[in-house]
Design a protein around this motif. Structure first.
Motif, PDB file in Angstrom:
ATOM      1  N   GLY A 169       0.770  -1.232   0.000  1.00  0.00           N
ATOM      2  CA  GLY A 169       0.000   0.000   0.000  1.00  0.00           C
ATOM      3  C   GLY A 169       0.802   1.283   0.000  1.00  0.00           C
ATOM      4  N   ARG A 170       2.111   1.187  -0.002  1.00  0.00           N
ATOM      5  CA  ARG A 170       2.951   2.382  -0.083  1.00  0.00           C
ATOM      6  C   ARG A 170       4.311   1.977  -0.623  1.00  0.00           C
ATOM      7  NH1 ARG A 170       4.419   5.603   4.649  1.00  0.00           N
ATOM      8  NH2 ARG A 170       6.239   6.086   3.368  1.00  0.00           N
ATOM      9  N   PRO A 171       5.009   2.874  -1.313  1.00  0.00           N
ATOM     10  CA  PRO A 171       6.327   2.517  -1.862  1.00  0.00           C
ATOM     11  C   PRO A 171       7.371   2.354  -0.761  1.00  0.00           C
ATOM     12  CG  PRO A 171       5.867   4.836  -2.215  1.00  0.00           C
ATOM     13  CD  PRO A 171       4.601   4.238  -1.682  1.00  0.00           C
ATOM     14  N   LEU A 172       8.307   1.468  -0.993  1.00  0.00           N
ATOM     15  CA  LEU A 172       9.377   1.203  -0.028  1.00  0.00           C
ATOM     16  C   LEU A 172      10.690   1.845  -0.474  1.00  0.00           C
ATOM     17  CD1 LEU A 172       8.584  -2.564   0.667  1.00  0.00           C
ATOM     18  CD2 LEU A 172       7.835  -0.558   1.960  1.00  0.00           C
ATOM     19  N   ALA A 173      10.585   2.898  -1.270  1.00  0.00           N
ATOM     20  CA  ALA A 173      11.779   3.566  -1.798  1.00  0.00           C
ATOM     21  C   ALA A 173      12.670   4.057  -0.662  1.00  0.00           C
ATOM     22  CB  ALA A 173      11.372   4.738  -2.677  1.00  0.00           C
ATOM     23  N   GLY A 174      13.985   3.911  -0.871  1.00  0.00           N
ATOM     24  CA  GLY A 174      14.949   4.396   0.107  1.00  0.00           C
ATOM     25  C   GLY A 174      15.410   3.349   1.097  1.00  0.00           C
ATOM     26  N   ILE A 175      14.835   2.145   1.022  1.00  0.00           N
ATOM     27  CA  ILE A 175      15.247   1.071   1.924  1.00  0.00           C
ATOM     28  C   ILE A 175      16.087   0.062   1.144  1.00  0.00           C
ATOM     29  CG2 ILE A 175      14.497  -0.782   3.464  1.00  0.00           C
ATOM     30  CD1 ILE A 175      11.920   0.736   3.947  1.00  0.00           C
ATOM     31  N   LYS A 176      17.296  -0.150   1.608  1.00  0.00           N
ATOM     32  CA  LYS A 176      18.173  -1.151   0.988  1.00  0.00           C
ATOM     33  C   LYS A 176      18.071  -2.449   1.781  1.00  0.00           C
ATOM     34  CE  LYS A 176      22.406  -0.109  -0.386  1.00  0.00           C
ATOM     35  NZ  LYS A 176      23.892   0.095  -0.389  1.00  0.00           N
ATOM     36  N   VAL A 177      17.714  -3.536   1.110  1.00  0.00           N
ATOM     37  CA  VAL A 177      17.459  -4.800   1.783  1.00  0.00           C
ATOM     38  C   VAL A 177      18.212  -5.932   1.092  1.00  0.00           C
ATOM     39  CG1 VAL A 177      15.329  -5.068   0.434  1.00  0.00           C
ATOM     40  CG2 VAL A 177      15.658  -6.443   2.469  1.00  0.00           C
ATOM     41  N   VAL A 178      18.779  -6.820   1.895  1.00  0.00           N
ATOM     42  CA  VAL A 178      19.391  -8.044   1.386  1.00  0.00           C
ATOM     43  C   VAL A 178      18.404  -9.189   1.611  1.00  0.00           C
ATOM     44  CG1 VAL A 178      21.309  -9.665   1.567  1.00  0.00           C
ATOM     45  CG2 VAL A 178      21.713  -7.210   1.910  1.00  0.00           C
ATOM     46  N   LEU A 179      18.161  -9.977   0.584  1.00  0.00           N
ATOM     47  CA  LEU A 179      17.240 -11.109   0.686  1.00  0.00           C
ATOM     48  C   LEU A 179      17.980 -12.398   0.372  1.00  0.00           C
ATOM     49  CD1 LEU A 179      14.278 -11.968   1.174  1.00  0.00           C
ATOM     50  CD2 LEU A 179      13.967 -11.888  -1.313  1.00  0.00           C
ATOM     51  N   ASP A 180      18.082 -13.274   1.376  1.00  0.00           N
ATOM     52  CA  ASP A 180      18.690 -14.601   1.221  1.00  0.00           C
ATOM     53  C   ASP A 180      17.575 -15.578   0.860  1.00  0.00           C
ATOM     54  OD1 ASP A 180      19.768 -17.133   1.489  1.00  0.00           O
ATOM     55  OD2 ASP A 180      20.867 -16.691   3.334  1.00  0.00           O
ATOM     56  N   CYS A 181      17.627 -16.071  -0.360  1.00  0.00           N
ATOM     57  CA  CYS A 181      16.555 -16.932  -0.885  1.00  0.00           C
ATOM     58  C   CYS A 181      16.808 -18.410  -0.669  1.00  0.00           C
ATOM     59  CB  CYS A 181      16.359 -16.660  -2.372  1.00  0.00           C
ATOM     60  SG  CYS A 181      15.922 -14.952  -2.751  1.00  0.00           S
ATOM     61  N   ALA A 182      17.913 -18.780  -0.002  1.00  0.00           N
ATOM     62  CA  ALA A 182      18.231 -20.177   0.311  1.00  0.00           C
ATOM     63  C   ALA A 182      18.327 -21.053  -0.931  1.00  0.00           C
ATOM     64  CB  ALA A 182      17.196 -20.757   1.298  1.00  0.00           C
ATOM     65  N   HIS A 183      18.587 -20.450  -2.085  1.00  0.00           N
ATOM     66  CA  HIS A 183      18.602 -21.193  -3.355  1.00  0.00           C
ATOM     67  C   HIS A 183      17.309 -22.003  -3.503  1.00  0.00           C
ATOM     68  CE1 HIS A 183      22.713 -20.027  -4.090  1.00  0.00           C
ATOM     69  NE2 HIS A 183      23.175 -20.671  -3.032  1.00  0.00           N
ATOM     70  N   GLY A 184      16.224 -21.433  -3.035  1.00  0.00           N
ATOM     71  CA  GLY A 184      14.974 -22.174  -2.976  1.00  0.00           C
ATOM     72  C   GLY A 184      13.888 -21.609  -3.864  1.00  0.00           C
ATOM     73  N   ALA A 185      12.643 -21.893  -3.453  1.00  0.00           N
ATOM     74  CA  ALA A 185      11.484 -21.644  -4.296  1.00  0.00           C
ATOM     75  C   ALA A 185      11.197 -20.175  -4.533  1.00  0.00           C
ATOM     76  CB  ALA A 185      10.259 -22.317  -3.677  1.00  0.00           C
ATOM     77  N   ALA A 186      11.724 -19.279  -3.682  1.00  0.00           N
ATOM     78  CA  ALA A 186      11.471 -17.845  -3.850  1.00  0.00           C
ATOM     79  C   ALA A 186      12.624 -17.126  -4.535  1.00  0.00           C
ATOM     80  CB  ALA A 186      11.199 -17.194  -2.492  1.00  0.00           C
ATOM     81  N   SER A 187      13.515 -17.853  -5.177  1.00  0.00           N
ATOM     82  CA  SER A 187      14.705 -17.233  -5.767  1.00  0.00           C
ATOM     83  C   SER A 187      14.357 -16.204  -6.836  1.00  0.00           C
ATOM     84  CB  SER A 187      15.630 -18.309  -6.346  1.00  0.00           C
ATOM     85  OG  SER A 187      16.192 -19.095  -5.318  1.00  0.00           O
ATOM     86  N   VAL A 188      13.225 -16.355  -7.488  1.00  0.00           N
ATOM     87  CA  VAL A 188      12.759 -15.363  -8.466  1.00  0.00           C
ATOM     88  C   VAL A 188      11.659 -14.495  -7.866  1.00  0.00           C
ATOM     89  CG1 VAL A 188      11.687 -15.001 -10.716  1.00  0.00           C
ATOM     90  CG2 VAL A 188      13.377 -16.823 -10.423  1.00  0.00           C
ATOM     91  N   ALA A 189      10.668 -15.131  -7.269  1.00  0.00           N
ATOM     92  CA  ALA A 189       9.491 -14.398  -6.768  1.00  0.00           C
ATOM     93  C   ALA A 189       9.843 -13.434  -5.641  1.00  0.00           C
ATOM     94  CB  ALA A 189       8.426 -15.389  -6.295  1.00  0.00           C
ATOM     95  N   GLY A 190      10.751 -13.830  -4.744  1.00  0.00           N
ATOM     96  CA  GLY A 190      11.079 -12.995  -3.602  1.00  0.00           C
ATOM     97  C   GLY A 190      11.713 -11.671  -3.996  1.00  0.00           C
ATOM     98  N   PRO A 191      12.854 -11.687  -4.703  1.00  0.00           N
ATOM     99  CA  PRO A 191      13.469 -10.415  -5.119  1.00  0.00           C
ATOM    100  C   PRO A 191      12.541  -9.569  -5.987  1.00  0.00           C
ATOM    101  CG  PRO A 191      15.033 -12.217  -5.331  1.00  0.00           C
ATOM    102  CD  PRO A 191      13.708 -12.844  -5.019  1.00  0.00           C
ATOM    103  N   LYS A 192      11.745 -10.227  -6.836  1.00  0.00           N
ATOM    104  CA  LYS A 192      10.828  -9.481  -7.706  1.00  0.00           C
ATOM    105  C   LYS A 192       9.795  -8.721  -6.876  1.00  0.00           C
ATOM    106  CE  LYS A 192       7.307  -9.981 -11.300  1.00  0.00           C
ATOM    107  NZ  LYS A 192       7.717  -8.706 -11.948  1.00  0.00           N
ATOM    108  N   ALA A 193       9.197  -9.392  -5.888  1.00  0.00           N
ATOM    109  CA  ALA A 193       8.163  -8.743  -5.089  1.00  0.00           C
ATOM    110  C   ALA A 193       8.725  -7.546  -4.317  1.00  0.00           C
ATOM    111  CB  ALA A 193       7.541  -9.754  -4.126  1.00  0.00           C
ATOM    112  N   LEU A 194       9.885  -7.705  -3.709  1.00  0.00           N
ATOM    113  CA  LEU A 194      10.478  -6.612  -2.935  1.00  0.00           C
ATOM    114  C   LEU A 194      10.872  -5.447  -3.841  1.00  0.00           C
ATOM    115  CD1 LEU A 194      10.427  -8.752  -0.697  1.00  0.00           C
ATOM    116  CD2 LEU A 194      12.687  -7.982   0.004  1.00  0.00           C
ATOM    117  N   ALA A 195      11.436  -5.770  -5.008  1.00  0.00           N
ATOM    118  CA  ALA A 195      11.833  -4.709  -5.944  1.00  0.00           C
ATOM    119  C   ALA A 195      10.605  -4.001  -6.509  1.00  0.00           C
ATOM    120  CB  ALA A 195      12.679  -5.292  -7.069  1.00  0.00           C
ATOM    121  N   ASP A 196       9.564  -4.759  -6.852  1.00  0.00           N
ATOM    122  CA  ASP A 196       8.344  -4.154  -7.390  1.00  0.00           C
ATOM    123  C   ASP A 196       7.668  -3.254  -6.354  1.00  0.00           C
ATOM    124  OD1 ASP A 196       8.807  -5.479  -9.734  1.00  0.00           O
ATOM    125  OD2 ASP A 196       7.167  -6.922  -9.526  1.00  0.00           O
ATOM    126  N   ALA A 197       7.889  -3.553  -5.071  1.00  0.00           N
ATOM    127  CA  ALA A 197       7.323  -2.714  -4.007  1.00  0.00           C
ATOM    128  C   ALA A 197       8.155  -1.459  -3.764  1.00  0.00           C
ATOM    129  CB  ALA A 197       7.205  -3.517  -2.714  1.00  0.00           C
TER     130      ALA A 197
END
Length: 448
Positions: A169-197
């Motif tokens: 519901g609001r942009p997350l601009a200005g926040i730098k985040v590291v996402l460890d995907c565990a080489h697992g099922a969210a390796s594409v969906a996870g970074p995409k969702a956070l970046a799109d937000a």
């Protein structure tokens, strides 16, 4: 036949306990139970099937799909997708059944099969028992045009990510985040969702090769995330597990923020927004006493269940509660998901950081974690843990010693001949001393 379903589906060594034959038989039986318990108005039932990145998921997916289609069920293939993504699409695509192939945080050689009913919710015990009971029974196979169709659903990741972004519901601009995907099922969906937000995302351990899932990374191995957050000067880091249904965090200095602290952050956020149902949060008996004390101080009721997100979900459903979770990082927000969702959890914490302008360390400081010691005592008769008088007397003495500032929990393992002794106290030395003393009593009194 030994009971197949555990607290989270059927799980075991892939091609050892969990064979293609077992996967096919389970899927046929699930289809039979599904068809007999539903109303389809002449149409074929529809199932969606997803998997994590384990190499064994490929042959297990083929077996599951073969079983379902041979029993007259149409199948949509979602590909590599987090468990909560499969749960979401089970509901969003109006499917009658969801199937996820994953062993979550387990090592790569394991795998598992989890069935979801309409709406993307876990099966009731009675339905799982019915599926087991129907296995390997004679049945009349559909032929000709009555067999199921199998179709790829190539937009699964985009649809799931869009759903997640829509919860912010609001942009997350200005926040730098590291996402460890565990080489697992969210390796594409996870970074995409956070970046799109709107967040600036540094994705690590997001290059699955079928063999490296959970290998020295993810929510069970936070060291690589801690180093990366500090090295890149990131504001926060999040670690998922193999199927991305859990999430732990680290702050800008690399200090761990566990599931209890995340739950506290979200409980206060939801209450401030007027969305914390009955001002109540559901946790487990393993939640840190510091969490319980912090919530009580804030006027929030804490309900505690047996260990396992299954039991948290059951209590949330029964009471109509909106938030629940575990210290391990399973966080369930019923307004957005039917199961724990690690990427959703990360997004909601990031939203809270954006709304308040506070770093996660400050948000997590609402609670103080009491030192917690867990000692596993193997080779004992766990059935007598709650009836041996000498052991109960020792526990009572320890509880009196700790007073309101500490806690003792003796918990027989659900799968092994051992008893877990958990102690919380004001200091780590006191917690360790009391835990060791009680463990000695368990060994002496319950020895096999």
């Amino acid at each position: 036949m030994a009971k197949l379903f555990g607290t989270d589906g059927v799980r075991g060594l892939a091609n050892g306990h969990l064979t293609a034959e077992l996967a096919l038989d389970l899927s046929v039986s699930a289809a039979h139970v599904l068809v007999e318990s539903g109303s389809f108005d002449g149409r074929r039932p529809l199932a969606v099937v997803g998997r994590d990145t384990r190499i064994s998921g490929q042959f297990l997916e083929a077996a599951v799909v073969a079983g379902l289609a041979s029993a007259g069920v149409d199948v949509l293939l979602l590909g590599e997708l987090p468990t909560p993504g499969v749960a979401y699409l089970t509901g969003a695509l109006d499917a009658d059944l969801g199937v996820m192939l994953s062993a979550s945080h387990n090592a790569m050689p394991d795998n598992g099969i989890k069935f979801l009913s309409r709406g993307g919710v876990k099966l009731d015990d009675a339905i799982e028992e019915a599926i087991e009971a129907r296995m390997e029974e004679p049945w009349e196979r559909p032929v000709g045009g009555d067999v199921g169709r199998v179709t790829a659903h190539p937009t699964a990741i985009e649809e799931y990510a869009a759903h997640l972004v829509g919860t912010v519901g609001r942009p997350l601009a200005g926040i730098k985040v590291v996402l460890d995907c565990a080489h697992g099922a969210a390796s594409v969906a996870g970074p995409k969702a956070l970046a799109d937000a709107g967040a600036e995302v540094i994705a690590i351990c997001a290059e699955p090769d079928g063999l490296n899932i959970n290998d020295g990374c993810g929510s069970t191995h936070l060291e690589v995330l801690q180093r990366t957050v500090v090295a890149h000067g990131a504001d926060v880091g999040f670690a998922l597990d193999g199927d991305a249904d859990r999430c732990l965090a680290v702050d800008a200095q690399g200090h761990v923020v566990d599931g209890d602290q995340i739950l506290a952050i979200l409980a206060l956020s939801l209450r401030e927004e007027g969305r914390l149902a009955a001002d109540t949060v559901v946790a487990t008996v393993m939640s840190n006493l510091g969490f319980v004390q912090a919530m009580q101080a804030a006027g929030i009721v804490v309900r505690q269940t047996a260990v396992g997100d299954r039991y948290v979900l059951e209590d949330m459903k029964t009471g109509g509660y909106s938030l629940g979770g575990e210290q391990s990082g399973h966080v369930i927000m019923s307004a957005h998901a039917t199961t724990g969702d690690g990427v959703l959890t990360a997004l909601q914490v990031l939203k809270r950081m954006a709304v308040t302008g506070l770093p996660i360390a400050a948000l997590a400081s609402v609670m103080t974690r009491l030192p917690q010691v867990l000692v596993n005592v193997p080779g004992v008769d766990k059935a007598r843990a709650d009836s041996d008088e000498a052991l109960l007397a020792a526990v009572h003495e320890a509880v009196s010693e700790l007073g309101a500032a500490g806690r003792v929990l003796l918990r027989p393992s659900g799968t092994e001949p051992l008893v877990r002794v958990m102690v919380e106290a004001v200091t780590a030395d006191q917690a360790q001393g009391v835990a060791d003393r009680l463990a000695d009593v368990v060994r002496e009194r319950l020895a096999l």
